[in-house]
Design an enzyme around this catalytic site. Structure first.
Site, PDB file in Angstrom:
ATOM      1  NE  ARG A   1      -3.097   0.490   3.248  1.00  0.00           N
ATOM      2  CZ  ARG A   1      -2.424   0.790   4.557  1.00  0.00           C
ATOM      3  NH1 ARG A   1      -1.725   2.107   4.472  1.00  0.00           N
ATOM      4  NH2 ARG A   1      -2.613   0.094   5.400  1.00  0.00           N
TER       5      ARG A   1
ATOM      6  CE1 TYR B   1     -14.743  10.934 -18.033  1.00  0.00           C
ATOM      7  CE2 TYR B   1     -14.232  10.895 -15.694  1.00  0.00           C
ATOM      8  CZ  TYR B   1     -14.619  10.308 -16.887  1.00  0.00           C
ATOM      9  OH  TYR B   1     -14.847   8.961 -16.871  1.00  0.00           O
TER      10      TYR B   1
ATOM     11  CG  ASP C   1      -7.898  15.259 -16.530  1.00  0.00           C
ATOM     12  OD1 ASP C   1      -7.001  14.663 -17.393  1.00  0.00           O
ATOM     13  OD2 ASP C   1      -8.921  14.968 -16.157  1.00  0.00           O
TER      14      ASP C   1
ATOM     15  CE  LYS D   1     -10.524   7.043 -19.862  1.00  0.00           C
ATOM     16  NZ  LYS D   1     -10.886   8.195 -19.271  1.00  0.00           N
TER      17      LYS D   1
HETATM   18  C1  PLP Z   1     -11.420   8.925 -18.049  1.00  0.00           C
HETATM   19  C2  PLP Z   1     -11.156  10.225 -17.745  1.00  0.00           C
HETATM   20  C3  PLP Z   1     -10.953  10.141 -16.289  1.00  0.00           C
HETATM   21  C4  PLP Z   1     -11.167   9.242 -15.247  1.00  0.00           C
HETATM   22  O1  PLP Z   1     -10.472   8.449 -15.369  1.00  0.00           O
HETATM   23  P1  PLP Z   1     -10.808   6.795 -15.015  1.00  0.00           P
HETATM   24  O2  PLP Z   1      -9.659   5.961 -15.223  1.00  0.00           O
HETATM   25  O3  PLP Z   1     -11.984   6.297 -15.867  1.00  0.00           O
HETATM   26  O4  PLP Z   1     -11.106   6.560 -13.383  1.00  0.00           O
HETATM   27  C5  PLP Z   1     -10.687  11.509 -15.691  1.00  0.00           C
HETATM   28  N1  PLP Z   1     -10.276  12.499 -16.771  1.00  0.00           N
HETATM   29  C6  PLP Z   1     -10.621  12.506 -17.967  1.00  0.00           C
HETATM   30  C7  PLP Z   1     -10.297  13.448 -18.955  1.00  0.00           C
HETATM   31  C8  PLP Z   1     -10.800  11.008 -18.594  1.00  0.00           C
HETATM   32  O5  PLP Z   1     -11.102  11.155 -19.805  1.00  0.00           O
END
Ligand code: PLP
Length: 396
Positions: A46, A98, A170, A195
């Site tokens: 952890r 998002y 982000d 992603k």
């Molecule tokens: C998918 C996404 C998230 C969240 O990520 P997860 O891995 O699905 O929890 C946050 N910000 C953006 C821009 C995203 O495309």
């Protein structure tokens, strides 16, 4: 080392026992102490794990930060960053963030008393007007999801800093291959590694990267205290995925550009959102701030929800699915899928109407992708536009 070399080499070559070229998966919950108070650097997974550490070194190097935390999901990364703040702090958030971010911020407002306001960050004077004495951070997302608006990270960071606030970006949509927010003044970067960083649609993961040493300790503390760390196997997969980030991003962009040009010329398409098109309202800013335009394309079909549904249910290569950034192409309907959790008023204000369709353009042959969209868009008999198919690709 340059970025592309770092993707392949940073966090790799870790095995002094057998010299394995690939970083091992340390699938263990705990580590034997050498003696009381003496470890080989890790005590419990952890709080830290060598495979996770390797990925964290890699992502920190790609973004140019001092430290990173690899966590279980992108939302876990955002949750972690929200714990940098306390009740009564104000966060100024981009109005088209998002959907999951908006839902989480709403929860933190209702349950923990964070103050959140939303502002169209394309308009710097309304950003300035929205600042309060307790504003502690700007939450920036660019390009935005799903309409691919671009906001100016450098200017926004400048305004944030002038007012004693942090600039948080982000960077999921472009990855460090196409955008490096620290070089533009940001202080903290979050990623959904689900992603483009992982890129193969087989892991959910997230990362937080910090630029300043004083945030690094807080990051480690919170990862352990909140129990957010990603599993060793998931970290290994993401580290593996990142090795091909550069060639993948080039292919995503080449295909996205071809698809955007094809859609722009289609009579059943009302509007195309792609920052790489010269017609995009922030094309110049995108060129200045990014080193590529990425693989996301959104468009509005002519007609309404019925026509949109028709397209969404007719593609054969584009899979009807949420998420993005994998090698395979996906299609989705923001209003009922990725952004369904978003407050409807906010969604409307952000311009995400029922006609909007979002594509995550994969790395398949672009001719197949265009032919697939062309047959899906043929919702009024006899008005297909096949003639342009191969031309659009030839031109890119
Ligand atoms: C998918 C996404 C998230 C969240 O990520 P997860 O891995 O699905 O929890 C946050 N910000 C953006 C821009 C995203 O495309």
């Amino acid at each position: 080392m340059r970025l592309q070399t770092k993707t392949v080499h940073t966090g790799v070559d870790k095995d002094s026992a057998f010299n394995s070229v690939i970083t091992p998966i340390y699938q263990t919950s705990t580590f034997r102490f050498e003696n009381i108070g003496q470890t080989k650097g890790f005590d419990y997974t952890r709080s830290g794990n060598p495979t996770r550490r390797a990925l964290e070194e890699n992502i920190a190097a790609l973004e140019g930060g001092v430290s990173a935390a690899a966590v279980a999901t992108g939302m876990a990364a955002i949750t972690l960053v929200l714990h940098f703040f306390k009740t009564g702090d104000h966060i100024l958030c981009t109005h088209d963030c998002y959907g999951g971010t908006e839902r989480l911020l709403r929860t933190y407002r209702e349950q923990f008393g964070l103050e959140i306001s939303y502002v169209d960050m394309r308009d710097l004077s309304s950003v300035q007007d929205a600042i309060q004495p307790n504003t502690k951070a700007f939450w920036i997302e660019t390009p935005s999801n799903p309409l691919l608006n671009i906001v100016d990270i450098r200017e926004l960071s400048r305004i944030a800093h002038r007012n004693g606030a942090l600039s948080i970006v982000d960077n999921t949509f472009l990855s460090p291959f196409n955008q490096r927010p620290f070089e533009l003044g940001a202080d903290i970067i979050v990623h959904s590694t689900t992603k483009y960083l992982n890129g193969h649609s087989d892991v959910v993961g997230g990362a937080v990267v910090v630029k300043h040493q004083e945030h690094a300790q807080r990051l480690q503390f919170l990862t352990n205290a909140l129990g957010q760390g990603a599993s060793p196997f998931d970290c290994w997969l993401v580290l593996r995925g990142i090795k091909t980030l550069a060639p993948r991003m080039r292919e995503h962009e080449r295909n996205a550009k071809a698809v955007a040009e094809f859609l722009s010329s289609h009579s059943h398409v009302r509007k195309v959102y792609y920052p790489g098109l010269e017609s995009h309202p922030h094309h110049e800013l995108a060129k200045r701030q990014q080193s590529g335009f990425g693989g996301m394309v959104s468009f509005e079909v002519d007609g309404g929800i019925e026509e949109a549904k028709q397209v969404l249910s007719s593609t054969r290569i584009f899979a009807l699915a949420e998420s993005l950034g994998g090698v395979e192409s996906l299609i989705e309907h923001p209003a009922t899928m990725s952004h369904a959790s978003m407050n409807p008023d906010l969604r409307e204000k952000a311009g995400i109407n029922d006609r909007v369709i979002r594509l995550s353009v994969g790395i398949e042959d672009p001719n197949d992708l265009i032919e697939d969209l062309d047959q899906a868009l043929a919702f009024q008999p006899g008005t297909r536009s096949r003639a342009r198919t191969s031309k659009a690709v030839a031109e890119c």
